[in-house]
Design a protein around this motif. Structure first.
Motif, PDB file in Angstrom:
ATOM      1  N   MET A 135       0.834  -1.200   0.000  1.00 30.83           N
ATOM      2  CA  MET A 135       0.000   0.000   0.000  1.00 30.83           C
ATOM      3  C   MET A 135       0.871   1.253   0.000  1.00 30.83           C
ATOM      4  N   THR A 136       1.947   1.235   0.754  1.00 31.91           N
ATOM      5  CA  THR A 136       2.845   2.389   0.809  1.00 31.91           C
ATOM      6  C   THR A 136       3.491   2.635  -0.553  1.00 31.91           C
ATOM      7  N   LYS A 137       3.905   1.567  -1.209  1.00 27.31           N
ATOM      8  CA  LYS A 137       4.561   1.679  -2.514  1.00 27.31           C
ATOM      9  C   LYS A 137       3.590   2.161  -3.599  1.00 27.31           C
ATOM     10  N   SER A 138       2.392   1.593  -3.611  1.00 29.75           N
ATOM     11  CA  SER A 138       1.440   1.870  -4.688  1.00 29.75           C
ATOM     12  C   SER A 138       0.579   3.093  -4.450  1.00 29.75           C
ATOM     13  N   GLY A 139       0.418   3.495  -3.199  1.00 28.29           N
ATOM     14  CA  GLY A 139      -0.552   4.534  -2.913  1.00 28.29           C
ATOM     15  C   GLY A 139      -1.936   3.902  -2.940  1.00 28.29           C
ATOM     16  N   PHE A 140      -2.881   4.567  -3.514  1.00 25.28           N
ATOM     17  CA  PHE A 140      -4.242   4.042  -3.562  1.00 25.28           C
ATOM     18  C   PHE A 140      -4.838   4.380  -4.929  1.00 25.28           C
ATOM     19  N   PRO A 141      -4.332   3.723  -5.996  1.00 24.91           N
ATOM     20  CA  PRO A 141      -4.835   4.043  -7.337  1.00 24.91           C
ATOM     21  C   PRO A 141      -6.310   3.662  -7.509  1.00 24.91           C
ATOM     22  N   THR A 142      -6.872   4.054  -8.613  1.00 21.18           N
ATOM     23  CA  THR A 142      -8.281   3.753  -8.896  1.00 21.18           C
ATOM     24  C   THR A 142      -8.522   2.250  -8.881  1.00 21.18           C
ATOM     25  N   ALA A 143      -9.724   1.865  -8.450  1.00 21.08           N
ATOM     26  CA  ALA A 143     -10.198   0.472  -8.362  1.00 21.08           C
ATOM     27  C   ALA A 143      -9.417  -0.365  -7.355  1.00 21.08           C
ATOM     28  N   THR A 144      -8.755   0.283  -6.411  1.00 21.76           N
ATOM     29  CA  THR A 144      -7.981  -0.386  -5.369  1.00 21.76           C
ATOM     30  C   THR A 144      -8.838  -0.569  -4.125  1.00 21.76           C
ATOM     31  N   TYR A 145      -8.553  -1.647  -3.367  1.00 24.99           N
ATOM     32  CA  TYR A 145      -9.227  -1.779  -2.081  1.00 24.99           C
ATOM     33  C   TYR A 145      -8.249  -2.175  -0.986  1.00 24.99           C
ATOM     34  N   ALA A 146      -8.622  -1.826   0.237  1.00 26.15           N
ATOM     35  CA  ALA A 146      -7.894  -2.220   1.442  1.00 26.15           C
ATOM     36  C   ALA A 146      -8.889  -2.837   2.415  1.00 26.15           C
ATOM     37  N   VAL A 147      -8.441  -3.871   3.127  1.00 23.73           N
ATOM     38  CA  VAL A 147      -9.275  -4.544   4.125  1.00 23.73           C
ATOM     39  C   VAL A 147      -8.659  -4.305   5.495  1.00 23.73           C
ATOM     40  N   LEU A 148      -9.479  -3.801   6.409  1.00 30.90           N
ATOM     41  CA  LEU A 148      -9.047  -3.578   7.791  1.00 30.90           C
ATOM     42  C   LEU A 148      -9.972  -4.341   8.721  1.00 30.90           C
ATOM     43  N   GLU A 149      -9.399  -4.926   9.763  1.00 33.67           N
ATOM     44  CA  GLU A 149     -10.176  -5.640  10.768  1.00 33.67           C
ATOM     45  C   GLU A 149     -10.053  -4.925  12.105  1.00 33.67           C
ATOM     46  N   PHE A 150     -11.116  -4.973  12.877  1.00 30.72           N
ATOM     47  CA  PHE A 150     -11.084  -4.434  14.237  1.00 30.72           C
ATOM     48  C   PHE A 150     -12.106  -5.172  15.078  1.00 30.72           C
ATOM     49  N   THR A 151     -11.986  -5.028  16.386  1.00 30.66           N
ATOM     50  CA  THR A 151     -12.933  -5.619  17.317  1.00 30.66           C
ATOM     51  C   THR A 151     -13.558  -4.480  18.118  1.00 30.66           C
ATOM     52  N   GLY A 152     -14.845  -4.537  18.287  1.00 31.76           N
ATOM     53  CA  GLY A 152     -15.529  -3.517  19.066  1.00 31.76           C
ATOM     54  C   GLY A 152     -16.723  -2.962  18.326  1.00 31.76           C
ATOM     55  N   SER A 153     -17.321  -1.980  18.909  1.00 30.68           N
ATOM     56  CA  SER A 153     -18.482  -1.311  18.337  1.00 30.68           C
ATOM     57  C   SER A 153     -18.031  -0.369  17.222  1.00 30.68           C
ATOM     58  N   TRP A 154     -18.916  -0.122  16.272  1.00 31.92           N
ATOM     59  CA  TRP A 154     -18.625   0.864  15.226  1.00 31.92           C
ATOM     60  C   TRP A 154     -18.431   2.253  15.838  1.00 31.92           C
ATOM     61  N   LYS A 155     -19.086   2.496  16.959  1.00 34.81           N
ATOM     62  CA  LYS A 155     -18.929   3.793  17.626  1.00 34.81           C
ATOM     63  C   LYS A 155     -17.507   3.999  18.150  1.00 34.81           C
ATOM     64  N   SER A 156     -16.748   2.894  18.285  1.00 35.12           N
ATOM     65  CA  SER A 156     -15.383   2.979  18.809  1.00 35.12           C
ATOM     66  C   SER A 156     -14.326   3.120  17.714  1.00 35.12           C
TER      67      SER A 156
END
Length: 172
Positions: A135-156
């Protein structure tokens, strides 16, 4: 669903847009964007994530990206077209995530840069080193996606709450 349930946020930048003589909000996809959006959809399907909700900017290029990408998914999630995603700041994007109902486990956001990249960077308190390097090398070009995981409420959801687990760009 417990707030301790692992949740996923997938940030998808719209595919390549054209530059006709229309307002920025009304710009359609370019030919390359119409090719890349279904490919992004197939790659999203390959993740095995079953999205509970998709938030999509109201801009023409994001709506068109979503239309082409969702056709490749095995399950069409409920979709909300959200005006506030267009030209949203980092704070506005986090506020939108905080409004997500806790019944939602996996959320897809279809938006714009710099917002999608800035949000991925801000939420990623941890990351698989290889994924972060890509991600650091490419940046975030068009049609790109990133997946992030977390635990907890959306409010957090706040800076550093997530772990960057996947990143894909169509022309890497």
């Amino acid at each position: 669903m417990s707030v301790e349930t692992p949740r996923r946020i997938v940030l998808l930048r719209h595919a390549k847009a054209d530059w006709p003589q229309v307002s920025d909000h009304d710009r359609p996809l370019a030919e390359r964007g119409r090719r890349d959006a279904p490919t992004a959809g197939r790659k999203l399907a390959d993740t095995g994530i079953t999205f509970d909700l998709a938030l999509c900017s109201t801009a023409a290029r994001t709506r068109e990206t979503w239309k082409l990408a969702v056709a490749e998914l095995p399950h069409r999630p409920r979709t909300v077209y959200e005006d506030r995603l267009y030209e949203a700041s980092l704070g506005e994007l986090i506020a939108l995530l905080n409004e997500t109902p806790d019944e939602v486990n996996d959320l897809l956001v279809i938006g714009h840069n710099p917002g999608m990249h800035v949000l991925a960077d801000a939420l990623a308190g941890q990351a698989d080193p290889d994924v972060l390097a890509r991600m650091t090398k490419s940046g975030f070009p068009t049609a790109t996606y990133a997946v992030l995981e977390f635990t907890g409420s959306w409010k957090s959801v706040e800076h550093g709450v997530g772990r960057l687990t996947d990143y894909w760009a169509p022309h890497d």
